[in-house]
Design a protein around this motif. Structure first.
Motif, PDB file in Angstrom:
ATOM      1  N   ILE A 163       1.552  11.094  -2.179  1.00 41.24           N
ATOM      2  CA  ILE A 163       2.068  10.043  -1.564  1.00 41.24           C
ATOM      3  C   ILE A 163       3.584  10.187  -0.960  1.00 41.24           C
ATOM      4  N   ILE A 164       3.607  10.074  -0.004  1.00 42.08           N
ATOM      5  CA  ILE A 164       4.916  10.221   0.798  1.00 42.08           C
ATOM      6  C   ILE A 164       5.838   9.029   1.182  1.00 42.08           C
ATOM      7  N   GLU A 165       5.203   7.929   1.097  1.00 40.17           N
ATOM      8  CA  GLU A 165       6.060   6.697   0.758  1.00 40.17           C
ATOM      9  C   GLU A 165       5.039   5.545   0.065  1.00 40.17           C
ATOM     10  N   ARG A 166       5.795   4.964  -0.867  1.00 34.56           N
ATOM     11  CA  ARG A 166       5.018   4.189  -1.821  1.00 34.56           C
ATOM     12  C   ARG A 166       5.424   2.467  -1.609  1.00 34.56           C
ATOM     13  N   ARG A 167       4.425   1.814  -1.854  1.00 35.35           N
ATOM     14  CA  ARG A 167       4.732   0.241  -1.651  1.00 35.35           C
ATOM     15  C   ARG A 167       5.345  -0.200  -0.667  1.00 35.35           C
ATOM     16  N   VAL A 168       4.782   0.213   0.614  1.00 34.56           N
ATOM     17  CA  VAL A 168       5.188  -0.345   1.822  1.00 34.56           C
ATOM     18  C   VAL A 168       4.335  -1.618   1.863  1.00 34.56           C
ATOM     19  N   PRO A 169       4.696  -2.675   2.885  1.00 37.69           N
ATOM     20  CA  PRO A 169       4.218  -3.908   3.202  1.00 37.69           C
ATOM     21  C   PRO A 169       2.690  -3.492   3.743  1.00 37.69           C
ATOM     22  N   LYS A 170       2.001  -4.411   3.405  1.00 41.18           N
ATOM     23  CA  LYS A 170       0.439  -4.224   4.028  1.00 41.18           C
ATOM     24  C   LYS A 170       0.421  -4.207   5.655  1.00 41.18           C
ATOM     25  N   SER A 171       1.517  -5.177   6.065  1.00 42.26           N
ATOM     26  CA  SER A 171       1.600  -5.302   7.616  1.00 42.26           C
ATOM     27  C   SER A 171       1.991  -3.955   8.261  1.00 42.26           C
ATOM     28  N   CYS A 172       2.503  -3.054   7.430  1.00 36.09           N
ATOM     29  CA  CYS A 172       3.327  -1.899   8.164  1.00 36.09           C
ATOM     30  C   CYS A 172       2.089  -1.106   8.808  1.00 36.09           C
ATOM     31  N   LYS A 174       0.792  -1.175   0.028  1.00 38.05           N
ATOM     32  CA  LYS A 174      -0.015   0.183   0.020  1.00 38.05           C
ATOM     33  C   LYS A 174       1.053   1.234  -0.018  1.00 38.05           C
ATOM     34  N   ASN A 175       0.272   2.477  -0.335  1.00 38.46           N
ATOM     35  CA  ASN A 175       1.108   3.605  -0.340  1.00 38.46           C
ATOM     36  C   ASN A 175       0.529   4.376   0.993  1.00 38.46           C
ATOM     37  N   ILE A 176       1.317   5.343   1.440  1.00 40.32           N
ATOM     38  CA  ILE A 176       1.066   6.181   2.634  1.00 40.32           C
ATOM     39  C   ILE A 176       0.852   7.829   2.109  1.00 40.32           C
ATOM     40  N   MET A 177      -0.062   8.339   2.288  1.00 36.52           N
ATOM     41  CA  MET A 177      -0.577   9.548   1.778  1.00 36.52           C
ATOM     42  C   MET A 177      -0.557  10.510   2.925  1.00 36.52           C
ATOM     43  N   TYR A 178      -0.464  11.656   2.393  1.00 36.82           N
ATOM     44  CA  TYR A 178      -0.329  12.699   3.217  1.00 36.82           C
ATOM     45  C   TYR A 178      -1.159  14.023   2.598  1.00 36.82           C
ATOM     46  N   GLY A 179      -2.211  14.627   3.616  1.00 36.72           N
ATOM     47  CA  GLY A 179      -2.865  15.864   2.851  1.00 36.72           C
ATOM     48  C   GLY A 179      -2.827  16.787   3.822  1.00 36.72           C
ATOM     49  N   VAL A 180      -2.822  18.195   3.307  1.00 29.97           N
ATOM     50  CA  VAL A 180      -2.774  19.334   4.194  1.00 29.97           C
ATOM     51  C   VAL A 180      -4.094  20.418   3.854  1.00 29.97           C
TER      52      VAL A 180
END
Length: 385
Positions: free
Chosen positions: A366-375, A341-347
């Motif tokens: 997107i601030i971090e791409r393709r991190v494990p789903k377990s993260c 999954k990706n981690i997204m950030y909005g302001v």
């Protein structure tokens, strides 16, 4: 001790400021130089460090932060705690900060100068100025451990342990004290063990009795929040308010109708004494006068491309509403990478206009791409630096 400002290189690079300005500053007493440099945004500090080693020392000194804090020149910065193995760091369970330009922010690991860290799982975190308090939790058993992360230098230190070992507690900061509530086993639950309060000046913990025997028994799910200079415990049945000036619990508040059903099990935050939360995929604010949730206006563009996005945390970031989310991968990446999954950030910049609140989307990326789903994102806090 690790310093957050990179040391100056051997060769001086050119700066936009005339050299004679720095020569004049260098000839002045340190107290005056600190007073001048404290008024310059932190984004310029790296360039200033190139000019002189003495400037580097002053910019990274506790005196600099004290002056910036005194004149109200501190700037908010986001810190994130992720649980799980993070591919780009090859570490488990790490703290990160958001670094980069406004439209190119990325998670940067926090370089910690000590290996100590408190209990990491099922804990509670709260920010106070430039520090993050990491309280309780579990490793193998419930913990009393409390550690403090100094975000200026990336250092951990221990403070006195909790009175009672806790996991999944809730916490907040109010009037110079940290309140830690809940997180005890059912058989240990009592009005005395229910909570405790840490006086930052005295560095001592004291019991913080429950306002009612019902909390933790009839109302096992509750939320803790600072609202209107009071500490509120919000349950499905009642809202309890603690006044620190009077040092006592007030009678159950019959107001704030309809608040509990949203904030107990969903991300929320308070900005300018107003509750914000996600309701039905929309971002809304709570009108305490009428007990109603009202949509933040002007966010249609945000809703167009947030389909499938899961909101994890809402944060008051210097008066702006920050949204931390998980976003699904495209079908192509799902086939190639599997469960990631990706981690997204909005302001969102907010304008309080009496009977309505208008939002302006400043950033969505997107601030971090393709991190494990377990993260898992366990904490997102705004600190002042």
């Amino acid at each position: 001790m690790t310093n957050p400002i990179a040391p100056p290189p051997k060769r001086h690079k050119k700066t936009n400021c005339p050299p004679h300005v720095f020569n004049v500053l260098s000839s002045l007493p340190d107290e005056i130089v600190v007073s001048v440099l404290a008024r310059i945004p932190r984004s310029y500090y790296r360039s200033i460090c190139l000019v002189s080693k003495s400037f580097y020392s002053l910019l990274s000194s506790p005196e600099m932060y004290a002056v910036r804090s005194e004149i109200g020149a501190t700037e908010p910065r986001l810190y994130v705690f992720l649980r799980g193995r993070i591919p780009f760091t090859k570490k488990n369970n790490s703290w990160f900060t958001l670094m980069g330009s406004a439209f190119n922010l990325r998670l940067k690991p926090v370089s910690l100068s000590s290996t100590y860290a408190p209990a990491r799982f099922n804990s509670t975190t709260v920010s106070v100025g430039f520090e993050i308090y990491h309280i309780g939790g579990t490793v193998l058993h419930r913990s009393k451990a409390v550690g403090v992360l100094d975000c200026r230098y990336g250092t951990w230190r221990r403070i006195p342990n909790l009175i009672v070992a806790r996991k999944y507690p809730k916490s907040c900061f109010l009037d110079g004290k940290i309140y830690v509530i809940g997180g005890v086993e059912a058989e240990e639950s009592s009005m005395k063990n229910w909570g405790e309060v840490f006086d930052i000046k005295l560095q001592t913990w004291m019991p913080f009795p429950s306002p009612s025997d019902y909390i933790g028994v009839v109302d096992p799910n509750y939320q803790v929040v600072v609202f209107g200079a009071r500490l509120y415990v919000i349950t499905k049945h009642n809202n309890y308010a603690y006044d620190p000036k009077q040092g006592r619990w007030l009678p159950p508040d019959v107001g704030l109708v309809g608040l509990a059903e949203v904030v107990i099990n969903r991300p929320f935050c308070v900005i300018e004494n107003v509750f914000f939360a996600e309701c039905g995929g929309k971002y809304k604010w709570y009108d305490s006068r009428y007990g109603m949730w009202i949509m933040v206006e002007n966010l249609e563009s945000l809703y167009c491309f947030r389909r499938g996005v899961e909101t994890i945390s809402l944060v008051n970031h210097g008066g702006k509403l920050v949204i931390m989310c998980y976003a699904p991968l495209s079908r192509f990446y799902k086939r190639v990478l599997g469960q990631s999954k990706n981690i997204m950030y909005g302001v969102i910049r907010l304008a309080f206009l009496g009977t309505h609140i208008r939002g302006e989307l400043e950033n969505w990326d997107i601030i971090e791409r393709r991190v494990p789903k377990s993260c898992k994102l366990l904490a997102c806090l705004s600190v002042s630096l």
